[in-house]
Design an enzyme around this catalytic site. Structure first.
Site, PDB file in Angstrom:
ATOM      1  N   ARG A  80       4.295  -0.710   9.918  1.00  0.00           N
ATOM      2  CA  ARG A  80       4.000   0.052  11.139  1.00  0.00           C
ATOM      3  C   ARG A  80       5.075  -0.219  12.199  1.00  0.00           C
ATOM      4  NH1 ARG A  80      -2.186  -0.356  12.782  1.00  0.00           N
ATOM      5  NH2 ARG A  80      -1.656  -2.563  12.965  1.00  0.00           N
ATOM      6  N   THR A  85      -3.467  -8.736   6.823  1.00  0.00           N
ATOM      7  CA  THR A  85      -2.682  -7.503   6.825  1.00  0.00           C
ATOM      8  C   THR A  85      -1.268  -7.838   6.397  1.00  0.00           C
ATOM      9  OG1 THR A  85      -1.613  -5.847   8.248  1.00  0.00           O
ATOM     10  CG2 THR A  85      -2.421  -7.846   9.323  1.00  0.00           C
ATOM     11  N   GLY A 145      -6.759  -1.605   5.901  1.00  0.00           N
ATOM     12  CA  GLY A 145      -5.910  -1.673   4.712  1.00  0.00           C
ATOM     13  C   GLY A 145      -6.120  -2.972   3.951  1.00  0.00           C
ATOM     14  N   ASP A 205      -5.784  -5.511  13.297  1.00  0.00           N
ATOM     15  CA  ASP A 205      -6.160  -5.316  14.693  1.00  0.00           C
ATOM     16  C   ASP A 205      -7.295  -4.308  14.861  1.00  0.00           C
ATOM     17  OD1 ASP A 205      -4.574  -3.185  13.935  1.00  0.00           O
ATOM     18  OD2 ASP A 205      -3.448  -3.097  15.803  1.00  0.00           O
ATOM     19  N   ARG A 230     -12.100   2.714   6.273  1.00  0.00           N
ATOM     20  CA  ARG A 230     -12.021   2.876   7.716  1.00  0.00           C
ATOM     21  C   ARG A 230     -13.217   3.722   8.152  1.00  0.00           C
ATOM     22  NH1 ARG A 230      -6.862   1.005   8.609  1.00  0.00           N
ATOM     23  NH2 ARG A 230      -5.380   1.334   6.904  1.00  0.00           N
ATOM     24  N   ASP A 247       1.544  -8.194  12.003  1.00  0.00           N
ATOM     25  CA  ASP A 247       1.815  -7.617  13.320  1.00  0.00           C
ATOM     26  C   ASP A 247       0.901  -8.126  14.429  1.00  0.00           C
ATOM     27  OD1 ASP A 247      -0.473  -6.444  12.318  1.00  0.00           O
ATOM     28  OD2 ASP A 247       0.095  -4.384  12.823  1.00  0.00           O
ATOM     29  N   ASP A 302       1.291  -6.386   7.297  1.00  0.00           N
ATOM     30  CA  ASP A 302       2.229  -6.073   8.373  1.00  0.00           C
ATOM     31  C   ASP A 302       2.634  -7.295   9.186  1.00  0.00           C
ATOM     32  OD1 ASP A 302       1.976  -3.419   7.609  1.00  0.00           O
ATOM     33  OD2 ASP A 302       0.422  -2.989   9.102  1.00  0.00           O
TER      34      ASP A 302
END
Length: 319
Positions: free
Chosen positions: A171, A125, A11, A103, A72, A129, A127
């Site tokens: 997410r 990212t 992303g 990741d 991707r 995360d 996120d």
């Protein structure tokens, strides 16, 4: 002369362009040849690479997205796909690859490393995360994007005296909801890391109505539950029908903030210097404003820590 390739994968995140710019200019400073890979690992398989110079990355530090494009690649996760990618690198005598992404991108970088290619990862990212680093590139911009939306939605929510559920990305990590909710004064914040009950939220809505509060902003991280299900349960508890706003991909776009531009620039330079110093299968991170170099495998094993202080802050201030 050492040859390095750089790619963006997964992303997109605001600040990716700034990171690519830093990698390219740092590589040239250290007298390396630098190649840009179009469309991530998929482009690497297809040999979609071009040599870059200082002008190639001019006037992109302020732009969102990634001029290298991103994609991707399921093919890269197969032995045949990786062999094609390795063959493309060998054909150009490229010995190192800097991967900018999350990741999933780091797992791709790790796979390249196992095939004998020096790899360095840069975390990008929205996120946030990744447990090994305090912040990832793009997170600060996404928080500010959500914050602007919250400010606008509050006006309408207050005018109509409604509860509004704002669903944000992330997410299974609640940082985007937590930080934007805390900064935006949300009355309720639901994240995967903290259990909740609809009864608790309903009680808070009723308490707010009692003291004359006209609206209730509920920030929901996408991995914490269904907005529609929460909406239905809240209506059953309070008798009021709430509204749902899903912000979606608007959170990924936009010009990066100063914080993200600086973080991306620092990490891009650090990645090239780590490559120069012989680091391999490593990722760049930041810990209390100091840049770090961590083994990819170790970095991916670190779980994300719950920001208990920020959770406590929002609990107290939103009462």
């Amino acid at each position: 002369m050492k040859k390095i390739a750089v790619l963006t994968s997964g992303g997109d995140a605001p600040g990716m362009n700034a990171a690519v710019r830093a990698v390219v200019r740092a590589a040239l400073y250290y007298n390396y040849e630098i190649y840009g890979v179009k469309r991530g690992f998929e482009g690497l398989i297809k040999g979609d690479l071009e040599q870059l110079n200082a002008s190639s990355v001019g006037d992109i530090i302020h732009k969102g997205g990634t001029f290298l494009k991103t994609a991707r690649s399921k093919t890269f996760m197969t032995p045949e796909g990786r062999k094609q990618a390795i063959d493309q690198l060998h054909a150009l005598n490229i010995s190192a690859v800097i991967v900018i992404g999350g990741d999933g991108s780091f797992r791709g970088a790790e796979a390249l490393s196992r095939e004998g290619i020096q790899t360095i990862g840069i975390p990008a990212t929205i996120d946030n995360d990744l447990g090994y680093t305090d912040f990832t590139i793009g997170f600060d911009t996404a928080v500010n994007t959500v914050l602007r939306a919250v400010t606008n939605i509050r006006d309408t929510s207050s005018s109509h005296e409604k509860t509004t559920i704002i669903e944000v990305m992330g997410r299974n990590c609640g940082d985007l909801a937590l930080y934007a909710g805390a900064a935006g004064g949300a009355e309720s914040i639901i994240v995967p890391e903290k259990p909740f009950t609809v009864q608790e939220i309903a009680d808070k809505i009723r308490k707010g109505r009692t003291r004359g509060k006209l609206h209730h902003i509920l920030m929901l991280a996408e991995g914490a539950g269904s907005a529609t299900e929460i909406q239905q349960k809240l209506e059953a508890e309070t008798g009021e029908k709430s509204r749902i706003t899903v912000l979606g991909f608007i959170q990924r776009g936009g010009d990066p903030t100063a914080a993200d531009r600086l973080l991306a620039s620092r990490m891009g330079l650090k990645a090239v210097e780590a490559c120069r110093d012989g680091a391999d299968s490593a990722v760049i991170g930041i810990d209390k404003n100091d840049l770090t170099v961590t083994n990819i495998d170790e970095a991916l094993k670190r779980g994300k820590k719950d920001d208990g202080e920020l959770t406590r802050l929002t609990t107290i201030l939103s009462t």
